[in-house]
Design a protein around this motif. Structure first.
Motif, PDB file in Angstrom:
ATOM      1  N   MET A  37      -0.705  -3.237  -4.963  1.00  0.00           N
ATOM      2  CA  MET A  37       0.292  -4.025  -4.235  1.00  0.00           C
ATOM      3  C   MET A  37      -0.419  -4.700  -3.077  1.00  0.00           C
ATOM      4  O   MET A  37      -1.391  -4.134  -2.525  1.00  0.00           O
ATOM      5  N   LYS A  74       2.860   2.161   1.101  1.00  0.00           N
ATOM      6  CA  LYS A  74       3.723   2.003  -0.064  1.00  0.00           C
ATOM      7  C   LYS A  74       4.524   3.257  -0.323  1.00  0.00           C
ATOM      8  O   LYS A  74       4.154   4.349   0.124  1.00  0.00           O
ATOM      9  N   VAL A  81       6.433  -1.842  -1.029  1.00  0.00           N
ATOM     10  CA  VAL A  81       5.235  -1.948  -0.192  1.00  0.00           C
ATOM     11  C   VAL A  81       5.635  -2.509   1.172  1.00  0.00           C
ATOM     12  O   VAL A  81       6.566  -3.319   1.269  1.00  0.00           O
TER      13      VAL A  81
END
Length: 118
Positions: A37, A74, A81
């Motif tokens: 992410m 996250k 996130v």
């Protein structure tokens, strides 16, 4: 692509803080495996650049310009996130985009504006 929804942008004075969040807008069970992410940003007239990323295993990477000021985190259970931004500077002004990296493709959010006034 998985639809992503960002929140938390806005206008802040230099030295202030903001926290961005990004989550997938569909059921967690239907989301393909996420390998990493991240957050990118794009200022007017400039290319989109990586701000911070975090892998599935938790390894983090930051742009030199935000090290020691920004923190990515996250929540695996929520496929969410976050980007905590401290000591913001006018040069941090940009549209911030959330990114989920899957196997073979990426998902992107629509972007959230962050404006830092001097």
């Amino acid at each position: 692509q998985v639809p992503l929804v960002e929140s938390g942008g806005g206008l802040v004075q230099a030295g202030g803080s903001l926290r961005l969040s990004c989550a997938a807008s569909r059921s967690i069970a239907s989301i393909p495996i996420i390998t990493a992410m991240g957050w990118y940003r794009q200022a007017p007239g400039r290319q989109r650049e990586l701000v911070a990323s975090i892998t599935r295993g938790g390894n983090m990477n930051y742009a030199d310009s935000v090290k020691d000021r920004f923190a990515i985190s996250k929540d695996n259970a929520k496929n969410t996130v976050y980007l905590q931004m401290n000591s913001l500077k006018p040069e941090d002004t940009a549209v911030y985009y959330c990114n989920f990296r899957h196997i073979g493709f990426d998902s992107w959010g629509q972007g959230t504006q962050v404006t830092v006034s001097s």
